[in-house]
Design an enzyme around this catalytic site. Structure first.
Site, mmCIF file in Angstrom:
data_model
loop_
_atom_site.group_PDB
_atom_site.id
_atom_site.type_symbol
_atom_site.label_atom_id
_atom_site.label_comp_id
_atom_site.label_asym_id
_atom_site.label_seq_id
_atom_site.Cartn_x
_atom_site.Cartn_y
_atom_site.Cartn_z
ATOM 1 N N HIS A 109 -24.559 32.103 -4.464
ATOM 2 C CA HIS A 109 -24.528 33.075 -3.371
ATOM 3 C C HIS A 109 -25.524 32.645 -2.293
ATOM 4 O O HIS A 109 -26.637 32.225 -2.608
ATOM 5 C CB HIS A 109 -24.911 34.471 -3.886
ATOM 6 C CG HIS A 109 -25.019 35.483 -2.786
ATOM 7 N ND1 HIS A 109 -23.911 36.087 -2.235
ATOM 8 C CD2 HIS A 109 -26.098 35.982 -2.121
ATOM 9 C CE1 HIS A 109 -24.306 36.924 -1.283
ATOM 10 N NE2 HIS A 109 -25.637 36.874 -1.195
ATOM 11 N N GLY A 112 0.781 -1.232 0.000
ATOM 12 C CA GLY A 112 0.000 0.000 0.000
ATOM 13 C C GLY A 112 0.807 1.272 0.000
ATOM 14 O O GLY A 112 0.273 2.341 -0.288
#
Length: 468
Positions: free
Chosen positions: A447, A36
């Site tokens: 927004h 890994g």
């Protein structure tokens, strides 16, 4: 002496090369540790799994400023640790068993042990089970052996019992006091984790600022904010390390003369180096930089025919997303030698998951000045957007650099909440050649959401002949 079509050294990103298209090749994989690689076992993934609960633990202090009274009752360290490695260790073990035992990998031989080159395209593996050595040859090699933590040459350090990022996440108990030697991203992330969990943290830096590789404005802001959370000692030379009755002490020399810092735990976070020396790549004719990184071309080829290198072994970026990109390039070039592709390292971003978060891509203002690059810059504070008001954020900002003639972005640097996420559209703009004004005006910006930080920074750039 077994001979292979392909030998892959390292099972981080290198392990991702093999798929069904390599089923007709005789392949060997060599791994000296756990499967890994750095990212899975001791890097990106486990550290972020500690950072997230640290962010939660730090919430009460911030919430009080917004009229919400919270209290941190306890940090169950072992439970946090075991959640992290309960997942990671099983993934690493599963990866090993899949390559070594699954029928899909009947053409793959796994060698577990330390490898070194002993001749041209000749690799000798000292087997980890103590059964001796095996020497392999191959038509092609992929070197993906990663790097390791570096430890400075400080008198007494070897005797005091220090940790690096490889070991500190597996400790049994949180210390009451921790000393972190180093000023880079490893130091910044672990200082945040430990401080959030109630540990008294001291950071010792050789330089005059923390995260000095960032844009100067970001580094200065982070250094100031860090000094409000824990003890930061800048411009210090570490003279010696020693054991005391109370723990571990570092004797320092700094602007004020001699001083000593002490803790129950010492984390050495002074950088990493590639494992090219452990592989003895010179024995097969491969060149390295003074930093130890293996020299490769744009196709990830070394100077030896048929030998590729990728990831931390060859990349100064030392980032998992870079290693993954280079893996895809090497995989393609192994499969399609007559139609090779090149790695694209033009716009490599990075992030530091500390508090506040930091993310960056492209050049800094310091870089631009040193290279004589013509640029303009704009800075947008979090406090200048509506969501910044909601958070009462008075410290975060986004800083952009752009070519004043074309409006193309040269660099972007953000310090504040969700900085890595906010950086992504800027990476996209740089990668696909979108100029700042088109990016700002050519789309809607929700927004009141945090991406308005990016919108406003783009609009604030003073570009030649382009009105805001």
């Amino acid at each position: 002496m077994p001979h292979y079509d392909l030998v892959i050294v390292g099972t981080g990103s290198g392990n991702s090369i093999l798929d069904h298209r390599f089923a007709d090749r005789k392949v060997a994989i060599v791994e000296k540790g756990v499967f890994g690689g750095t990212c899975l076992n001791v890097g990106c993934i486990p550290t972020k799994m500690f950072v997230h609960p640290a962010d939660l633990a730090a919430t009460p202090e911030r919430a009080g400023e917004l009229g919400v009274d919270l209290a941190l009752r306890d940090v169950r360290w072992r439970e946090i640790r075991d959640r992290v490695f309960g997942r990671i260790d099983s993934i690493a073990d599963g990866g090993r068993r899949y390559r070594a035992e699954h029928e899909d990998n009947a053409h793959v031989t796994v060698y577990e042990g330390e490898a070194r080159f002993t001749g041209r395209k000749e690799l000798t593996v000292r087997l980890g089970d103590g059964s001796g050595e095996e020497t392999l040859t191959a038509e092609e090699f992929v070197l993906a052996a990663g790097g390791r933590a570096t430890v400075p040459d400080i008198p007494g350090l070897a005797e005091v019992g220090y940790h690096t990022s490889d070991t500190v996440m597996r400790i049994d108990e949180l210390p009451r006091r921790a000393v972190i030697l180093g000023s880079g991203f490893v130091s910044a992330e672990f200082a945040h984790v430990f401080a959030s969990f109630g540990v008294e943290v001291t950071v010792v830096a050789r330089s005059g600022a923390l995260l000095r590789g960032e844009d100067d404005d970001v580094s200065r802001r982070f250094t100031d904010l860090a000094a409000r959370r824990y003890d930061v000692r800048l411009d210090r030379r570490t003279v010696r390390a020693r054991r005391t009755q109370g723990g571990i002490a570092l004797d320092l020399e700094g602007p004020g003369g001699e001083e000593t810092v002490e803790g129950d735990l010492l984390l050495v976070a002074t950088g990493r180096r590639p494992n090219s020396d452990l592989l003895d790549v010179a024995a097969t004719g491969i060149a390295t930089l003074p930093s130890g990184h293996v020299v490769v071309d744009s196709r990830q080829r070394t100077g030896v025919d048929g030998v590729y290198a990728l990831g931390d072994l060859s990349s100064p970026h030392e980032l998992k997303h870079v290693a993954n990109h280079e893996t895809r390039v090497v995989q393609h070039n192994l499969l399609h030698p007559d139609d090779p592709i090149e790695s694209d390292h033009r716009f490599v971003p990075h992030a530091v998951f500390t508090a506040p978060q930091i993310a960056s891509v492209g050049i800094t203002e310091r870089d631009a000045a040193a290279r004589g690059v013509r640029y303009v810059t704009a800075t947008q504070e979090y406090g200048g957007i509506a969501y910044g008001w909601a958070m009462e954020d008075t410290t975060g900002f986004a800083k952009l650099l752009a070519d004043p003639a074309t409006g193309h972005l040269l660099g972007a640097h953000i310090i504040g909440p969700q900085a890595p996420t906010l950086l992504q559209p800027l990476i996209q703009a740089m990668s696909f050649g979108l100029d700042a004004r088109s990016m700002a005006r050519g789309q809607y910006w929700i927004h009141p959401a945090m991406p308005e930080l990016v919108e406003n920074a783009l609009l604030a750039l003073p570009l030649d002949g382009q009105p805001s």
